[in-house]
Design a protein around this motif. Structure first.
Motif, short mmCIF file in Angstrom:
data_model
loop_
_atom_site.label_atom_id
_atom_site.label_comp_id
_atom_site.label_asym_id
_atom_site.label_seq_id
_atom_site.Cartn_x
_atom_site.Cartn_y
_atom_site.Cartn_z
N PHE A 1 -2.11 -1.60 -3.67
CA PHE A 1 -3.29 -0.51 -3.26
C PHE A 1 -2.59 0.98 -3.14
O PHE A 1 -1.65 1.23 -2.67
CB PHE A 1 -3.86 -1.02 -2.01
CG PHE A 1 -4.60 -2.24 -2.20
CD1 PHE A 1 -6.08 -2.34 -2.19
CD2 PHE A 1 -4.15 -3.47 -2.23
CE1 PHE A 1 -6.82 -3.21 -2.42
CE2 PHE A 1 -4.94 -4.56 -2.51
CZ PHE A 1 -6.15 -4.73 -2.57
N MET A 2 -3.33 1.85 -3.79
CA MET A 2 -3.20 3.23 -3.89
C MET A 2 -4.34 3.97 -3.66
O MET A 2 -5.63 3.43 -3.83
CB MET A 2 -2.61 3.62 -5.23
CG MET A 2 -1.28 2.91 -5.62
SD MET A 2 -0.58 3.40 -7.03
CE MET A 2 0.35 4.92 -6.47
N PRO A 3 -4.04 5.12 -2.78
CA PRO A 3 -5.30 5.98 -2.45
C PRO A 3 -6.03 6.39 -3.93
O PRO A 3 -5.46 6.55 -4.77
CB PRO A 3 -4.64 7.14 -1.68
CG PRO A 3 -3.64 6.80 -1.30
CD PRO A 3 -2.95 5.84 -2.28
N LYS A 4 -7.33 6.79 -3.94
CA LYS A 4 -7.87 7.31 -4.97
C LYS A 4 -7.50 8.55 -5.50
O LYS A 4 -7.53 8.76 -6.83
CB LYS A 4 -9.48 7.33 -4.69
CG LYS A 4 -10.34 6.00 -4.72
CD LYS A 4 -11.67 5.97 -4.17
CE LYS A 4 -12.22 4.52 -4.10
NZ LYS A 4 -13.66 4.78 -3.82
N VAL B 1 -3.93 7.15 3.04
CA VAL B 1 -3.05 5.87 3.01
C VAL B 1 -3.67 4.96 4.23
O VAL B 1 -3.44 3.71 3.89
CB VAL B 1 -1.87 6.39 3.26
CG1 VAL B 1 -0.98 5.25 3.56
CG2 VAL B 1 -1.37 7.18 2.11
N ARG C 1 -4.89 -1.08 -7.67
CA ARG C 1 -6.06 -1.10 -6.96
C ARG C 1 -6.28 0.13 -6.53
O ARG C 1 -5.61 0.43 -5.18
CB ARG C 1 -6.37 -2.31 -6.40
CG ARG C 1 -6.43 -3.65 -6.91
CD ARG C 1 -7.05 -4.82 -6.12
NE ARG C 1 -6.86 -6.05 -6.91
CZ ARG C 1 -7.53 -7.19 -6.43
NH1 ARG C 1 -8.51 -7.30 -5.51
NH2 ARG C 1 -7.30 -8.30 -7.25
N LEU C 2 -7.24 0.86 -6.73
CA LEU C 2 -7.37 2.30 -6.06
C LEU C 2 -8.59 2.04 -4.91
O LEU C 2 -9.48 1.54 -5.22
CB LEU C 2 -7.74 3.44 -7.04
CG LEU C 2 -6.90 3.75 -8.10
CD1 LEU C 2 -7.47 4.60 -9.20
CD2 LEU C 2 -5.59 3.93 -7.93
N HIS C 3 -8.31 2.30 -3.87
CA HIS C 3 -9.17 2.33 -2.65
C HIS C 3 -8.69 3.24 -1.41
O HIS C 3 -7.62 3.42 -1.20
CB HIS C 3 -8.84 0.66 -2.08
CG HIS C 3 -9.71 0.53 -0.92
ND1 HIS C 3 -10.81 -0.12 -0.96
CD2 HIS C 3 -9.79 0.85 0.45
CE1 HIS C 3 -11.70 -0.31 -0.11
NE2 HIS C 3 -11.10 -0.04 1.04
N GLY C 4 -9.83 3.84 -0.95
CA GLY C 4 -9.82 4.72 0.06
C GLY C 4 -9.16 6.06 -0.30
O GLY C 4 -8.57 6.33 -1.37
N GLU D 1 -6.67 3.95 5.00
CA GLU D 1 -7.73 3.19 4.31
C GLU D 1 -7.10 2.21 3.51
O GLU D 1 -7.53 1.23 3.16
CB GLU D 1 -8.69 3.93 3.82
CG GLU D 1 -9.64 4.75 4.94
CD GLU D 1 -10.33 5.86 4.06
OE1 GLU D 1 -11.08 6.52 4.99
OE2 GLU D 1 -10.38 6.13 2.80
N THR D 2 -6.20 2.66 2.44
CA THR D 2 -5.62 1.93 1.48
C THR D 2 -4.52 0.78 2.14
O THR D 2 -4.58 -0.42 1.81
CB THR D 2 -4.57 2.75 0.64
OG1 THR D 2 -5.51 4.06 0.34
CG2 THR D 2 -3.89 2.22 -0.48
N ALA E 1 0.79 -1.32 0.00
CA ALA E 1 -0.01 0.16 0.06
C ALA E 1 0.74 1.17 0.17
O ALA E 1 1.67 1.42 0.70
CB ALA E 1 -0.74 -0.11 1.18
#
Length: 409
Positions: A107-110, A134, A128-131, A136-137, A84
């Protein structure tokens, strides 16, 4: 890698760092060491810049990521890795995994900058973009690891990662054997811890100074408490060191071996980034410029020769534009003024003539004629000006007042 310990029972030793250096041969660049005449004059001793901004992927992160992934067991490699990150660690994991033939998911922040997302994909990772932040990611990446068996690659809280980052310290001693002070930015602490392990066993007389952004400085209170503590809502433009809590593994090393942790302001960071670009011709991100910010903020505090570690150069162009303007303003080279004038033909041209006479470069003009606050024959003008420094700013202000204009706050 060996987790052999020395008398202080540190989880990372000089032998570990030397082993990492052998592992990284042909993988990570031995980055350049550039002298800075401007900074040398400022502190009265030689200053050298360790250019990890020129490392593959644009930061030191490749070193630790590669060593960590290379040390996985065959069955762990088969399960793939996950990380992340908002940028530098993402790219380091992506390239290291590709070089080692390991599948990677990042995983990277939106809200991560598009160039960093694109680069991470180009290095071979599934992104994958999530949160939105960081934290949340990070939670999403750890959940993915638990559900798939992929190995989570932490950006700083692992002995192998710290050993990999410590190879920067070995290179510094090889390239500048006379060094007396090393200045390095600190986020979670992996780079500072690795450099400290490598340098202090060989040259215990070298002073190591860590630098944190004032709005994300978790190490000073943690060191005072004797344990890692969190800072709430860390805020800084230097996202590479925007970490709310020190890592457990690097914290002990930093507390034992790093001589001092200093903080710098956002204005200091802006001025440092601008200096690196203008004087050293180096593109450096705010976190990478933090050691230079420390030198600028208190030049008498450092014994030379000094090595400042420019840890990364992955700066979003939009942020670069904002930071450069902020840095120019902090140096008195950018001035915003707002004033009212009579709304008649030629009034704006007359105003611009006053500014031209004092060599103020107009960057932007906002001209408002319709506003309830304005009189029937009034207009309001806001100008953004490029100036030569504080003295020139004062001269511009005097010229406007002498011409009859009222400069508004």
């Amino acid at each position: 890698m060996s987790y052999s310990t020395v008398s202080s029972l540190r989880p990372v030793t000089l032998d570990d760092v030397r082993g990492a250096q052998k592992m990284l041969a042909g993988v990570a660049r031995v980055t350049a060491m550039e002298g800075s005449r401007h900074l040398s004059r400022l502190i009265g001793a030689p200053v050298h810049l360790k250019c990890e901004n020129l490392q593959r992927t644009g930061s030191f992160k490749l070193r630790g990521a590669y060593v960590r992934i290379a040390g996985l067991l065959p069955e762990e490699r088969a399960a793939g890795v996950v990380a992340a990150s908002a940028g530098n660690h993402a790219q380091g994991v992506a390239l290291a995994s590709t070089l080692l033939g390991v599948r990677s998911t990042v995983f990277m922040p939106k809200g991560a900058p598009l160039p960093k997302i694109s680069a991470t994909r180009d290095y071979g990772a599934e992104v994958r973009l999530h949160g939105q932040v960081v934290d949340e990611t990070l939670a999403a990446a750890q959940e993915y690891a638990a559900g798939t068996g992929a190995v989570f690659i932490h950006p700083f809280d692992h002995p192998d990662v710290i050993a990999g980052q410590g190879t920067v310290g070995l290179e510094i001693l090889e390239q500048c054997p006379e060094v007396r002070t090393i200045v390095v930015g600190i986020g979670g602490g992996g780079l500072a811890a690795g450099i400290a392990v490598a340098v202090k066993e060989i040259r215990p007389d070298v002073r190591i100074v860590g630098v944190q952004a004032e709005g994300a400085a978790a190490y000073p209170p943690s060191l005072a408490a004797g344990r890692p503590v969190s800072v709430r809502n860390p805020a800084t433009m230097a996202d590479g060191i925007k970490v709310g809590r020190p890592g457990d593994v690097p914290f002990g090393i930093v507390g034992d071996l790093v001589d001092e942790v200093r903080t710098v302001t956002e204005d200091d960071l802006s001025a440092a980034l601008l200096l690196c670009l203008e004087r050293a011709k180096l593109v450096v991100e705010p976190a990478g410029a933090s050691p230079v910010a420390a030198l600028l903020s208190e030049p008498d505090a450092f014994e030379g020769p000094v090595v400042a570690v420019l840890s990364g150069g992955n700066v979003d162009p939009v942020l670069m534009q904002r930071v450069l303007r902020h840095g120019m303003a902090a140096q008195g080279r950018y001035l915003a003024v707002r004033l009212r004038l009579t709304d008649r033909p030629g009034a704006l041209a007359t105003l611009l003539g006053v500014l031209s006479a004092v060599d103020a470069n107009v960057l932007d003009v906002s001209h408002v004629r319709t506003d309830p606050r304005l009189g029937l024959t009034e207009a309001e003008v806001e100008l953004h000006l490029e100036t030569e420094g504080p003295v020139h700013c004062a001269e511009v202000g005097r010229a406007l007042r002498d011409a009859g204009y009222t400069v508004m706050a």
